[in-house]
Design a protein around this motif. Structure first.
Motif, PDB file in Angstrom:
ATOM      1  N   LEU A  61      67.345  72.400  56.843  1.00 24.90           N
ATOM      2  CA  LEU A  61      67.378  71.567  58.045  1.00 24.90           C
ATOM      3  C   LEU A  61      68.467  72.082  58.971  1.00 24.90           C
ATOM      4  N   GLU A  62      68.105  72.343  60.220  1.00 24.88           N
ATOM      5  CA  GLU A  62      69.078  72.750  61.225  1.00 24.88           C
ATOM      6  C   GLU A  62      69.690  71.501  61.859  1.00 24.88           C
ATOM      7  N   VAL A  63      70.995  71.373  61.767  1.00 22.23           N
ATOM      8  CA  VAL A  63      71.670  70.173  62.255  1.00 22.23           C
ATOM      9  C   VAL A  63      71.552  70.051  63.771  1.00 22.23           C
ATOM     10  N   ASP A  64      71.725  71.132  64.493  1.00 24.88           N
ATOM     11  CA  ASP A  64      71.730  71.061  65.956  1.00 24.88           C
ATOM     12  C   ASP A  64      70.386  70.616  66.524  1.00 24.88           C
ATOM     13  N   THR A  65      69.299  71.120  65.960  1.00 26.04           N
ATOM     14  CA  THR A  65      67.968  70.842  66.511  1.00 26.04           C
ATOM     15  C   THR A  65      67.200  69.771  65.754  1.00 26.04           C
ATOM     16  N   GLY A  66      67.557  69.534  64.489  1.00 28.15           N
ATOM     17  CA  GLY A  66      66.788  68.613  63.659  1.00 28.15           C
ATOM     18  C   GLY A  66      65.529  69.240  63.090  1.00 28.15           C
ATOM     19  N   ASP A  67      65.345  70.546  63.312  1.00 30.71           N
ATOM     20  CA  ASP A  67      64.161  71.239  62.800  1.00 30.71           C
ATOM     21  C   ASP A  67      64.323  71.541  61.314  1.00 30.71           C
ATOM     22  N   SER A  68      63.223  71.372  60.574  1.00 34.15           N
ATOM     23  CA  SER A  68      63.203  71.662  59.145  1.00 34.15           C
ATOM     24  C   SER A  68      62.221  72.790  58.880  1.00 34.15           C
ATOM     25  N   HIS A  69      62.615  73.732  58.013  1.00 37.16           N
ATOM     26  CA  HIS A  69      61.787  74.898  57.725  1.00 37.16           C
ATOM     27  C   HIS A  69      61.568  75.034  56.225  1.00 37.16           C
ATOM     28  N   GLU A  70      60.353  75.392  55.851  1.00 41.51           N
ATOM     29  CA  GLU A  70      60.032  75.645  54.449  1.00 41.51           C
ATOM     30  C   GLU A  70      60.510  77.038  54.061  1.00 41.51           C
ATOM     31  N   LEU A  71      61.232  77.130  52.941  1.00 41.46           N
ATOM     32  CA  LEU A  71      61.722  78.413  52.435  1.00 41.46           C
ATOM     33  C   LEU A  71      60.943  78.890  51.221  1.00 41.46           C
ATOM     34  N   ALA A  72      60.483  77.964  50.407  1.00 38.14           N
ATOM     35  CA  ALA A  72      59.714  78.312  49.207  1.00 38.14           C
ATOM     36  C   ALA A  72      58.893  77.102  48.809  1.00 38.14           C
ATOM     37  N   LYS A  73      57.831  77.344  48.046  1.00 38.55           N
ATOM     38  CA  LYS A  73      56.944  76.261  47.646  1.00 38.55           C
ATOM     39  C   LYS A  73      56.536  76.407  46.194  1.00 38.55           C
ATOM     40  N   ASN A  74      56.454  75.240  45.527  1.00 41.29           N
ATOM     41  CA  ASN A  74      55.977  75.144  44.149  1.00 41.29           C
ATOM     42  C   ASN A  74      56.808  75.973  43.179  1.00 41.29           C
ATOM     43  N   ASP A  75      58.092  76.047  43.434  1.00 44.94           N
ATOM     44  CA  ASP A  75      59.038  76.633  42.494  1.00 44.94           C
ATOM     45  C   ASP A  75      59.943  75.520  41.980  1.00 44.94           C
ATOM     46  N   GLU A  76      60.272  75.579  40.685  1.00 43.60           N
ATOM     47  CA  GLU A  76      61.156  74.565  40.095  1.00 43.60           C
ATOM     48  C   GLU A  76      62.601  74.938  40.404  1.00 43.60           C
ATOM     49  N   ILE A  77      62.984  74.765  41.657  1.00 45.09           N
ATOM     50  CA  ILE A  77      64.296  75.180  42.137  1.00 45.09           C
ATOM     51  C   ILE A  77      65.280  74.014  42.053  1.00 45.09           C
ATOM     52  N   SER A  78      66.509  74.322  41.673  1.00 43.62           N
ATOM     53  CA  SER A  78      67.552  73.297  41.582  1.00 43.62           C
ATOM     54  C   SER A  78      68.913  73.942  41.793  1.00 43.62           C
ATOM     55  N   ASP A  79      69.935  73.109  41.867  1.00 40.83           N
ATOM     56  CA  ASP A  79      71.335  73.554  41.871  1.00 40.83           C
ATOM     57  C   ASP A  79      71.627  74.548  42.986  1.00 40.83           C
ATOM     58  N   LEU A  80      71.452  74.069  44.216  1.00 41.90           N
ATOM     59  CA  LEU A  80      71.655  74.903  45.394  1.00 41.90           C
ATOM     60  C   LEU A  80      73.148  75.077  45.672  1.00 41.90           C
ATOM     61  N   ASN A  81      73.586  76.336  45.829  1.00 42.06           N
ATOM     62  CA  ASN A  81      74.988  76.660  46.099  1.00 42.06           C
ATOM     63  C   ASN A  81      75.070  77.692  47.212  1.00 42.06           C
ATOM     64  N   TRP A  82      75.848  77.397  48.245  1.00 42.46           N
ATOM     65  CA  TRP A  82      76.032  78.356  49.334  1.00 42.46           C
ATOM     66  C   TRP A  82      77.029  79.427  48.923  1.00 42.46           C
ATOM     67  N   LEU A  83      76.718  80.685  49.256  1.00 42.18           N
ATOM     68  CA  LEU A  83      77.658  81.788  49.085  1.00 42.18           C
ATOM     69  C   LEU A  83      78.473  81.985  50.361  1.00 42.18           C
ATOM     70  N   ASP A  84      77.818  81.852  51.493  1.00 44.77           N
ATOM     71  CA  ASP A  84      78.471  81.848  52.798  1.00 44.77           C
ATOM     72  C   ASP A  84      77.614  80.956  53.697  1.00 44.77           C
ATOM     73  N   ASP A  85      77.773  81.040  54.987  1.00 41.72           N
ATOM     74  CA  ASP A  85      77.005  80.155  55.869  1.00 41.72           C
ATOM     75  C   ASP A  85      75.546  80.566  56.014  1.00 41.72           C
ATOM     76  N   ASP A  86      75.154  81.709  55.409  1.00 43.74           N
ATOM     77  CA  ASP A  86      73.765  82.165  55.497  1.00 43.74           C
ATOM     78  C   ASP A  86      73.115  82.348  54.135  1.00 43.74           C
ATOM     79  N   GLN A  87      73.849  82.869  53.153  1.00 42.80           N
ATOM     80  CA  GLN A  87      73.275  83.154  51.839  1.00 42.80           C
ATOM     81  C   GLN A  87      73.559  82.015  50.861  1.00 42.80           C
ATOM     82  N   PHE A  88      72.621  81.832  49.943  1.00 41.35           N
ATOM     83  CA  PHE A  88      72.806  80.819  48.914  1.00 41.35           C
ATOM     84  C   PHE A  88      72.239  81.304  47.587  1.00 41.35           C
ATOM     85  N   ALA A  89      72.691  80.678  46.512  1.00 42.41           N
ATOM     86  CA  ALA A  89      72.194  80.938  45.161  1.00 42.41           C
ATOM     87  C   ALA A  89      71.627  79.647  44.603  1.00 42.41           C
ATOM     88  N   CYS A  90      70.663  79.781  43.704  1.00 40.96           N
ATOM     89  CA  CYS A  90      70.061  78.601  43.082  1.00 40.96           C
ATOM     90  C   CYS A  90      69.465  78.996  41.747  1.00 40.96           C
TER      91      CYS A  90
END
Length: 767
Positions: free
Chosen positions: A47-76
């Motif tokens: 979700l982009e805070v400035d615009t309120g727009d939400s974007h799909e990044l992945a689907k039907n994956d059992e993803i959990s434990d989201l952690n940001w590495l920096d303001d762009d990259q993340f690990a999960c």
């Protein structure tokens, strides 16, 4: 749209948000269940805070434990179908551009077990290396409990036990235990600069410690810094079925690749022998804070905030209370009364000057900050940051603001950014500078804020609290100018040290009943949390005393003061302790005033059911001791003379099975086979008595559910059964014309291709 169980259970469920440090992007998962395809879909979104727009990044994956590495990259983490776990790294900008298949995400490493609770800590300023920790099961020899080891079977299915506990929540206890595993995530100078996960080391090998603590433990049981791990674990010298005592441990690491960890050191807290949770580091890693209870064996004692310095290689680690008076006897300008609340979770602000704390208060889950600077009054200052709804998580942003996730009785998920940097503010609501609602504040469900209100009624024991708070939810079509009356549904919460709050639930949602045409009243009687510790503690030795009388007083008050509420057409429903109260009400005068009762996973008999429970410390504390020792009548118990039971032990005084001769109200009994908190024999016994006495009754059983009904198809069948039952007895239309003899009532015929998966629940678990 009419809000029905189908709408409730098929609505998208959004996880708590995870913001990047700048607060510009928010990661979350959203799961949706379809009753047409009988399948669950999961999306990873940003979700982009400035615009309120939400974007799909992945689907039907059992993803959990989201952690940001920096303001762009993340690990999960992603759970794989073979029982292993992958650690993924992805870039938001690449995901949104989708310039090249596979360029936006990749597998940085594999864990040969079911792992969860990922946490990261940056080890260098450039972000080339991160300390990593996950929770995963370990074998008795300290090795990873892999799917191959879990699949090994002997010719006999027998299991021999020589100690408590034999089973816990919904499974029989085996030889594996949860452990913390550490390693390093490093950016490779080759391979396109991708991150790679090292081999993981068992941090607790040879210690007899378990973390995370079962059955609900997660990241709230440990934290990570550049130099080590802070975690909580049950005291290894005490049996977990008889004790709640936890200890806080510090494990210092010089190298996140070292193959053997040093022995963890315990942080000493004199005089505190209870449970503990929420250990956290400050950003510098030289201080820790955590929550701890004083009493062993009492899981609802007040959480007290502690802080300790862990820098400089100290030989002894001792914590100090954050508040000078741990009872919360601290008054500040702008905050009225004593802060006698029990924090649920804490964290340091970005600058380390404050502790952020979430706590229940008067039917809400609010966020507070506690100033740690010596210039504050008495060295401490408490400030309320939020007012409405129920905060489920709070994450500090690097500029001092706080990102908050929460819900309300009409909104299943909202996000907000609270700017706590202002020294003064006219109200907590004014601190919220941005918000985003998943359901447009309930309007997508046809719900409105004005449906929800509160009433206060006389308390049974005014020496503790003069009044009892109840939440009232009316139909969205309610017209205060109309003379129409509505049947009343009284919902009794579990715990008993729990509460109804302004939060969303997919298991017990008051709006479901309101939209059927009920005025819903959800009381927080004696024993409820969020109204002061003395009020919470007062239920001990008192299960059928003050709480029951509080409900009687409420029922009488509603009849006299709410002309729109037709108490002649009232029903009562409850689960766990609320189910106990249904059985208790059955045997007493109030039971004759209800048209029907619904008892979910309730207690029928203390001597039978409570001695079969998994965590025996609970009845031993709440009922004043063990059933083989009668301490005699306690003058501190406000026992009502109508019960005339001063010669009985506590285990018999409040036992519903002592009053079976009075049972006569129609009752639906619900119990599940995998409920090891309260064995299914409790539900069967209640149903058998009802049937043998010729009382109209039904019994609903789920062989594959525990203390909660979690699977969507089972939950829908639960709602159909409950609503048909109560609607019939108050004269409302039947919820569904599908009869229980039809396959459609139970979701239709299940094919081999159907994948009926459990959905995550929101809010806190009930006891």
């Amino acid at each position: 749209m009419k809000f029905t169980p189908d709408v409730l259970l098929s609505a998208p469920r959004r996880s708590a948000g995870v913001p990047n440090a700048a607060g510009s992007l928010i990661l979350y998962t959203e799961s949706t269940y379809s009753f047409q395809t009988h399948k669950k879909s999961i999306e990873l979104r940003v979700l982009e805070v400035d615009t309120g727009d939400s974007h799909e990044l992945a689907k039907n994956d059992e993803i959990s434990d989201l952690n940001w590495l920096d303001d762009d990259q993340f690990a999960c983490l992603q759970a794989e179908k073979d029982g292993t776990t992958s650690l993924y790294v992805a870039s938001i900008s690449n995901c949104l551009q989708k310039s090249e298949v596979g360029s936006s995400h990749y597998v940085a490493g594999a864990i040969e077990a079911a792992a969860g609770s990922l946490k990261l800590a940056k080890l260098d300023a450039e972000g080339y290396e991160y300390a990593v920790i996950v929770s995963a099961p370990a074998c008795p020899d300290g090795t990873l409990y892999t799917p191959d080891k879990a699949a090994r079977k002997t010719q006999s299915s027998g299991q021999l036990y020589t100690n408590l506990m034999v089973r816990h929540w919904d499974h029989y206890v085996g030889t594996s235990r949860n452990s913390l595993w550490y390693g390093k995530l490093s950016k490779s100078k080759s391979e396109g600069g991708k991150y790679k996960l090292s081999l993981l080391t068992n941090a607790l090998k040879g210690t007899a410690l378990e973390c995370t603590i079962q059955p609900f433990g997660g990241t709230e049981h440990f934290d990570i810094s550049q130099n080590g791990i802070i975690f909580v674990a049950k005291d290894p010298e005490l049996n977990p079925a008889l004790n709640t005592k936890c200890n806080v441990y510090l494990l210092q690491l010089q190298d996140w690749l070292q193959k053997e960890a040093s022995a963890p050191r315990q942080i000493i807290v004199p005089g505190f022998e209870g449970a503990c949770t929420s250990p956290v580091f400050n950003s510098a890693g030289d201080k820790v804070a955590f929550l701890m209870m004083a009493k062993n064996g009492y899981e609802a004692d007040r959480n007290v905030m502690f802080i300790a310095s862990v820098s400089g290689g100290r030989s002894e680690l001792e914590a100090q209370t954050v508040l000078q008076d741990h009872k919360g006897d601290l008054v500040q300008e702008g905050y009225h009364g004593l802060w006698d609340r029990s924090p649920q979770a804490i964290s340091f602000s970005a600058d380390g000057e404050f502790l952020l704390a979430t706590a229940e208060e008067l039917g809400h889950g609010r966020l507070f900050d506690i100033r740690l600077h010596p210039s504050a009054p008495l060295g401490r200052e408490i400030r309320q940051l939020t007012d409405r709804g129920y905060v489920s998580s709070a994450i500090p942003l690097r500029d001092g603001r706080v990102f908050v996730s929460g819900s309300s009785l009409v909104d299943n998920s909202w996000y907000a950014i609270v700017d706590a940097r202002s020294a003064t503010s006219p109200s907590p609501d004014a601190l919220t500078t941005w918000s985003h609602s998943n359901s447009t504040e309930g309007s997508k469900f046809g719900l409105r804020k004005k449906q929800v209100s509160s009433i206060w009624t006389p308390a049974s024991n005014p020496a503790v609290n003069k009044e009892v708070h109840s939440i009232v939810v009316k139909p969205s079509s309610f017209d205060p100018k109309s003379s129409r009356t509505y049947p009343v549904a009284y919902l009794i919460h579990g715990g008993p040290q729990g509460s109804w709050g302004d939060s969303w639930s997919t298991r017990w949602n008051p709006a479901v009943y309101a939209e059927q045409g009920y005025i819903v009243i959800a009381p927080n009687p004696t024993g409820s949390t969020g109204y002061g510790q003395e009020f919470c503690d007062s239920i001990r030795d008192n299960w059928g005393g003050d709480p029951y009388q509080d409900i009687v007083n409420l029922f009488d008050w509603v009849g006299k003061n709410m002309p729109e509420a037709d108490n002649e057409r009232a029903v009562a429903l409850g689960a766990s302790y609320g189910g106990y109260m249904m059985n208790w009400i059955q045997g007493h005068d109030l039971g004759r005033k209800f048209k029907a009762l619904v008892c979910h996973d309730g207690i029928f008999s203390f001597a039978g059911g409570m001695l079969a429970t998994d965590e025996l410390y609970f009845p031993f504390h709440d009922l004043g001791g063990t059933p083989w020792y009668d301490p005699g009548f306690k003058q501190t118990v406000q026992a009502k003379s109508t019960f005339d039971s001063s010669t009985l032990s506590d285990w018999r005084r409040w036992d519903p099975s002592e009053h079976l001769a009075n049972w006569s109200t129609p009752q639906l009994v619900i119990h599940s086979s995998k409920d090891y908190r309260l064995a299914i024999s409790e539900g069967l016994a209640a149903f058998n008595v009802l049937q043998a006495r010729g009382i109209e009754s039904q019994f609903l059983c789920f062989p594959d559910e525990n203390h909660f009904v979690l699977k969507p198809e089972n939950s829908l069948a639960w709602h159909k059964t409950v609503l048909n039952w109560i609607n019939k007895h108050v004269g409302l239309p039947t919820y569904t014309d599908e009869g229980p003899e039809s396959e459609e009532f139970w979701g239709g015929v299940r094919s081999e291709k159907d994948e009926v998966a459990e959905m995550p629940t929101q809010g806190k678990p009930e006891t």
